[in-house]
Motif scaffolding. Sequence first.
Motif, mmCIF file in Angstrom:
data_model
loop_
_atom_site.group_PDB
_atom_site.id
_atom_site.type_symbol
_atom_site.label_atom_id
_atom_site.label_comp_id
_atom_site.label_asym_id
_atom_site.label_seq_id
_atom_site.Cartn_x
_atom_site.Cartn_y
_atom_site.Cartn_z
ATOM 1 N N LEU A 123 0.885 -1.457 -0.219
ATOM 2 C CA LEU A 123 -0.130 0.183 0.022
ATOM 3 C C LEU A 123 0.940 1.069 -0.175
ATOM 4 N N VAL A 124 1.809 1.345 0.804
ATOM 5 C CA VAL A 124 2.693 2.596 1.241
ATOM 6 C C VAL A 124 3.396 3.155 -0.359
ATOM 7 N N PRO A 125 3.699 2.450 -1.459
ATOM 8 C CA PRO A 125 4.107 2.892 -2.080
ATOM 9 C C PRO A 125 2.791 4.297 -3.406
ATOM 10 N N TRP A 126 1.609 3.995 -3.124
ATOM 11 C CA TRP A 126 1.027 4.974 -3.934
ATOM 12 C C TRP A 126 0.831 5.603 -2.777
ATOM 13 N N ILE A 127 1.346 6.107 -1.652
ATOM 14 C CA ILE A 127 0.610 6.970 -0.685
ATOM 15 C C ILE A 127 2.048 8.357 -1.890
ATOM 16 N N PRO A 128 1.473 9.289 -1.887
ATOM 17 C CA PRO A 128 1.754 10.436 -1.585
ATOM 18 C C PRO A 128 3.504 11.366 -1.292
ATOM 19 N N LEU A 129 4.500 11.370 -1.758
ATOM 20 C CA LEU A 129 5.130 12.057 -0.674
ATOM 21 C C LEU A 129 4.569 13.030 -0.153
ATOM 22 N N ALA A 130 4.057 13.995 -0.906
ATOM 23 C CA ALA A 130 3.320 14.988 0.299
ATOM 24 C C ALA A 130 2.601 15.365 1.551
ATOM 25 N N VAL A 131 2.001 14.070 1.577
ATOM 26 C CA VAL A 131 1.087 13.377 2.054
ATOM 27 C C VAL A 131 2.490 13.173 3.402
ATOM 28 N N GLU A 132 3.336 11.877 3.333
ATOM 29 C CA GLU A 132 4.335 11.946 3.895
ATOM 30 C C GLU A 132 5.047 13.197 4.652
ATOM 31 N N GLU A 133 5.137 13.761 4.266
ATOM 32 C CA GLU A 133 5.657 15.049 4.652
ATOM 33 C C GLU A 133 5.121 15.580 5.154
ATOM 34 N N SER A 134 4.045 15.405 5.341
ATOM 35 C CA SER A 134 2.778 16.251 5.908
ATOM 36 C C SER A 134 2.736 15.387 6.839
ATOM 37 N N ILE A 135 2.533 14.676 7.432
ATOM 38 C CA ILE A 135 2.580 14.070 8.526
ATOM 39 C C ILE A 135 3.822 13.554 9.075
ATOM 40 N N GLY A 136 4.732 13.308 8.637
ATOM 41 C CA GLY A 136 6.206 13.620 9.263
ATOM 42 C C GLY A 136 5.949 15.295 10.180
ATOM 43 N N GLN A 137 5.929 16.422 9.217
ATOM 44 C CA GLN A 137 5.498 18.042 9.757
ATOM 45 C C GLN A 137 5.175 17.704 11.239
ATOM 46 N N GLN A 138 3.470 17.405 11.206
ATOM 47 C CA GLN A 138 2.543 17.180 12.018
ATOM 48 C C GLN A 138 3.013 16.341 13.288
ATOM 49 N N SER A 139 4.003 15.418 13.173
ATOM 50 C CA SER A 139 4.155 14.669 14.394
ATOM 51 C C SER A 139 5.421 15.286 15.206
ATOM 52 N N MET A 140 6.602 15.665 14.487
ATOM 53 C CA MET A 140 7.012 16.740 14.624
ATOM 54 C C MET A 140 6.816 17.538 15.644
ATOM 55 N N GLN A 141 6.166 18.577 15.055
ATOM 56 C CA GLN A 141 5.371 19.732 16.115
ATOM 57 C C GLN A 141 4.804 19.205 17.158
ATOM 58 N N MET A 142 4.213 17.854 17.135
ATOM 59 C CA MET A 142 3.287 17.392 18.728
ATOM 60 C C MET A 142 4.745 17.151 19.216
ATOM 61 N N PHE A 143 5.652 16.036 19.043
ATOM 62 C CA PHE A 143 7.106 15.781 19.897
ATOM 63 C C PHE A 143 7.672 17.018 20.333
ATOM 64 N N ASP A 144 7.807 18.100 19.718
ATOM 65 C CA ASP A 144 8.414 19.182 20.237
ATOM 66 C C ASP A 144 7.335 19.885 21.332
ATOM 67 N N ARG A 145 6.016 19.584 21.560
ATOM 68 C CA ARG A 145 5.006 19.848 22.166
ATOM 69 C C ARG A 145 5.225 19.268 23.849
ATOM 70 N N THR A 146 5.796 18.023 23.547
ATOM 71 C CA THR A 146 5.956 17.086 24.526
ATOM 72 C C THR A 146 6.728 16.770 25.208
ATOM 73 N N LEU A 147 7.689 15.599 24.109
ATOM 74 C CA LEU A 147 8.892 14.944 25.041
ATOM 75 C C LEU A 147 10.066 15.973 24.568
ATOM 76 N N LEU A 148 9.957 17.066 23.416
ATOM 77 C CA LEU A 148 11.123 17.825 23.432
ATOM 78 C C LEU A 148 11.543 19.206 24.035
ATOM 79 N N SER A 149 12.529 19.488 23.276
ATOM 80 C CA SER A 149 12.698 20.998 24.233
ATOM 81 C C SER A 149 14.462 21.470 23.209
ATOM 82 N N GLU A 150 14.321 23.164 23.515
ATOM 83 C CA GLU A 150 15.278 23.207 22.808
ATOM 84 C C GLU A 150 16.563 22.848 23.041
ATOM 85 N N SER A 151 17.821 22.262 22.060
ATOM 86 C CA SER A 151 18.765 22.062 22.032
ATOM 87 C C SER A 151 19.828 23.109 23.057
#
Length: 343
Positions: A123-151
């Motif tokens: 299934l995965v090869p049919w998922i556009p890279l733009a969708v994958e990048e959007s998921i990664g961006q939103q996940s990164m924002q969530m981690f920044d709010r919960t688990l991560l802090s500035e280096s």
Amino acid sequence: MQIVKGTFQYAASTEHCAAQLHLTEQGQVLLYAEHDNTLLLDSSKESYQVAEVLPGLPAELLFDSGAVFSPADPQWRWPKSRRQNLTLQLETSKSLIVLSVIAVPILLWWLTTVGLPKAATALVPWIPLAVEESIGQQSMQMFDRTLLSESELSPQLQQSIRQQWQSALEQLQLSSGYRYQLHFRASKRLGANAFALPGGYLTITDELVKRLETQPDAILAVLLHEVGHVEHRHGMKLAAQATASTIVMSVLFSDLEGVTEAVLGTGTSLVQSAFSRDMERQADYFSTQSLLKLNKSPQAFAEAMQALTKDQPKEELMPWLEYLNSHPNTKERIEKATQQAQP
């Protein structure tokens, strides 16, 4: 003509009475009240249907008007009702019950170990890279709010690692099309760690950099391992597999509320663990092979693994518990990298 005794339930009413049903060879139904022989209903075979039959319960007739006739004998079955007879056979056959007890666990095992991983991979090869990048961006924002802090690493150290990493990517000339982003973050909860999100979002913690600060090639080996996860689209495969396993479990256990939640949680966790071990091995291989292409020794990956597990308890998982471990055994990973480093 067949005569069946039972109970007649009036349409749109709680009123009912004892009745006799006369069934003609043409399928016509005549219903008479048992106490005075009054005609209650005259229905052609197009105006009624047989309800779903459960073993031990009477096979009811459902009329278009909303009325219901229930035979007094729970074992009575209407003639020429193949669907009903088949249902009864399936639900009362001991051999079929035993077969299902054996077949269902095997089917679940096949789905979790073979079917779902392959379906996710397809299934995965049919998922556009733009969708994958959007998921990664939103996940990164969530981690920044919960688990991560500035280096808290110095800008000079960050820049040095970033330059080595970008130079390595340029030399490798990856053709996947991802726009990789490297983020430095501090995290007490994650400790010395690095992870990759879909779309090319890589994160390395201060704690990991400090542990490997004198071994730049080891840091690069870890980052290349995370690049391997992105290149093989492991994040999306795992998400697709988790979704598929949840759907399958929901369909199979939809009528079990409390048990369903437990099975869904445990089943999904085990599926993901089994799949992620293969992913980790694949990412390890990507890292060591990339190091060779960069004229660097895969021993750098082994050194990274040794440094990251230096203060951790010794891995002594029993073989039968290994299935629950989401990563391959560290000793195994170090040995493979060391073997690849040998000329």
